[in-house]
Design a protein around this motif. Structure first.
Motif, PDB file in Angstrom:
ATOM      1  N   UNK A 213       0.799  -1.210   0.000  1.00  0.00           N
ATOM      2  CA  UNK A 213       0.000   0.000   0.000  1.00  0.00           C
ATOM      3  C   UNK A 213       0.835   1.266   0.000  1.00  0.00           C
ATOM      4  N   UNK A 214       0.662   2.070   1.044  1.00  0.00           N
ATOM      5  CA  UNK A 214       1.303   3.384   1.102  1.00  0.00           C
ATOM      6  C   UNK A 214       2.770   3.322   1.506  1.00  0.00           C
ATOM      7  N   UNK A 215       3.162   2.302   2.229  1.00  0.00           N
ATOM      8  CA  UNK A 215       4.520   2.245   2.767  1.00  0.00           C
ATOM      9  C   UNK A 215       5.347   1.172   2.057  1.00  0.00           C
ATOM     10  N   UNK A 216       6.366   1.624   1.363  1.00  0.00           N
ATOM     11  CA  UNK A 216       7.285   0.694   0.719  1.00  0.00           C
ATOM     12  C   UNK A 216       8.699   1.095   1.079  1.00  0.00           C
ATOM     13  N   UNK A 217       9.544   0.107   1.250  1.00  0.00           N
ATOM     14  CA  UNK A 217      10.918   0.346   1.655  1.00  0.00           C
ATOM     15  C   UNK A 217      11.839  -0.594   0.899  1.00  0.00           C
ATOM     16  N   UNK A 218      13.006  -0.095   0.525  1.00  0.00           N
ATOM     17  CA  UNK A 218      13.994  -0.933  -0.141  1.00  0.00           C
ATOM     18  C   UNK A 218      14.905  -1.516   0.925  1.00  0.00           C
ATOM     19  N   UNK A 219      15.063  -2.851   0.902  1.00  0.00           N
ATOM     20  CA  UNK A 219      15.923  -3.530   1.865  1.00  0.00           C
ATOM     21  C   UNK A 219      16.931  -4.393   1.132  1.00  0.00           C
ATOM     22  N   UNK A 220      18.052  -4.654   1.814  1.00  0.00           N
ATOM     23  CA  UNK A 220      19.072  -5.544   1.286  1.00  0.00           C
ATOM     24  C   UNK A 220      19.035  -6.830   2.095  1.00  0.00           C
ATOM     25  N   UNK A 221      19.421  -7.920   1.476  1.00  0.00           N
ATOM     26  CA  UNK A 221      19.529  -9.177   2.212  1.00  0.00           C
ATOM     27  C   UNK A 221      18.210  -9.904   2.318  1.00  0.00           C
ATOM     28  N   UNK A 222      17.636  -9.873   3.485  1.00  0.00           N
ATOM     29  CA  UNK A 222      16.408 -10.610   3.715  1.00  0.00           C
ATOM     30  C   UNK A 222      16.712 -12.026   4.158  1.00  0.00           C
ATOM     31  N   UNK A 223      15.717 -12.880   4.063  1.00  0.00           N
ATOM     32  CA  UNK A 223      15.876 -14.259   4.520  1.00  0.00           C
ATOM     33  C   UNK A 223      16.508 -15.165   3.471  1.00  0.00           C
ATOM     34  N   UNK A 224      16.384 -14.794   2.198  1.00  0.00           N
ATOM     35  CA  UNK A 224      16.907 -15.651   1.135  1.00  0.00           C
ATOM     36  C   UNK A 224      18.317 -15.201   0.761  1.00  0.00           C
ATOM     37  N   UNK A 225      19.288 -15.722   1.465  1.00  0.00           N
ATOM     38  CA  UNK A 225      20.679 -15.400   1.175  1.00  0.00           C
ATOM     39  C   UNK A 225      21.563 -16.514   1.707  1.00  0.00           C
ATOM     40  N   UNK A 226      22.765 -16.557   1.194  1.00  0.00           N
ATOM     41  CA  UNK A 226      23.780 -17.456   1.727  1.00  0.00           C
ATOM     42  C   UNK A 226      24.424 -16.721   2.893  1.00  0.00           C
ATOM     43  N   UNK A 227      24.037 -17.085   4.103  1.00  0.00           N
ATOM     44  CA  UNK A 227      24.418 -16.314   5.281  1.00  0.00           C
ATOM     45  C   UNK A 227      25.920 -16.217   5.473  1.00  0.00           C
ATOM     46  N   UNK A 228      26.637 -17.312   5.267  1.00  0.00           N
ATOM     47  CA  UNK A 228      28.086 -17.282   5.482  1.00  0.00           C
ATOM     48  C   UNK A 228      28.769 -16.369   4.468  1.00  0.00           C
ATOM     49  N   UNK A 229      28.376 -16.456   3.201  1.00  0.00           N
ATOM     50  CA  UNK A 229      28.951 -15.579   2.180  1.00  0.00           C
ATOM     51  C   UNK A 229      28.621 -14.122   2.461  1.00  0.00           C
ATOM     52  N   UNK A 230      27.379 -13.874   2.796  1.00  0.00           N
ATOM     53  CA  UNK A 230      26.938 -12.511   3.095  1.00  0.00           C
ATOM     54  C   UNK A 230      27.748 -11.942   4.256  1.00  0.00           C
ATOM     55  N   UNK A 231      27.891 -12.706   5.307  1.00  0.00           N
ATOM     56  CA  UNK A 231      28.634 -12.272   6.490  1.00  0.00           C
ATOM     57  C   UNK A 231      30.095 -11.976   6.150  1.00  0.00           C
ATOM     58  N   UNK A 232      30.742 -12.884   5.412  1.00  0.00           N
ATOM     59  CA  UNK A 232      32.151 -12.684   5.069  1.00  0.00           C
ATOM     60  C   UNK A 232      32.360 -11.465   4.172  1.00  0.00           C
ATOM     61  N   UNK A 233      31.448 -11.245   3.225  1.00  0.00           N
ATOM     62  CA  UNK A 233      31.597 -10.079   2.344  1.00  0.00           C
ATOM     63  C   UNK A 233      31.350  -8.769   3.085  1.00  0.00           C
TER      64      UNK A 233
END
Length: 130
Positions: A49-69
């Protein structure tokens, strides 16, 4: 391949090994956007609806790669002039530190992709600081 990956600023032995183990074949990603999405660095819209926000990451990611980068990005911002300048420019534009460091992590991932696919060492544009 190991030496090529370690030539990237703040990518050490452990990070290079994890990158090789997790990504194993970059040709399976048709483009850089699919690689960014796999690692969790692609932005996505959240909201309704009225509120939209751009986010990075989320639940669908390779956590170890994301953390290391992300961790390598903080080190790169500290020791590499080029990445420090980009980080400062993003903060000056009004980005929060977490969003700015996610963009730096994305730049590092694209450097990993280029070095990996071209089988060459990373070339720094600006010298490192100690």
């Amino acid at each position: 391949m190991q030496e090529n990956l370690q030539s990237i600023p703040e990518i050490g032995f452990r990070t290079a090994v994890v990158l090789q183990a997790e990504l194993w074949d970059l040709l399976r990603f048709p483009n850089k956007d699919s690689l960014n999405s796999y690692v969790g660095l692609a932005p996505h819209m959240v909201g309704s609806g009225d509120h939209e926000k751009i986010k990075f990451g989320g639940n669908r990611k390779k956590k170890q790669l994301h953390y290391l980068l992300i961790k390598a990005s903080w080190r790169a911002v500290r020791f590499n002039v080029e990445y420090r300048t980009r980080y400062g420019a993003m903060l000056a534009k009004g980005a929060c530190p977490q969003q700015a460091i996610s963009i730096i992590a994305k730049k590092l991932l694209l450097a990993v992709r280029a070095v990996w696919l071209q089988k060459r060492n990373f070339v720094e544009l600006l010298p490192r600081t100690k």
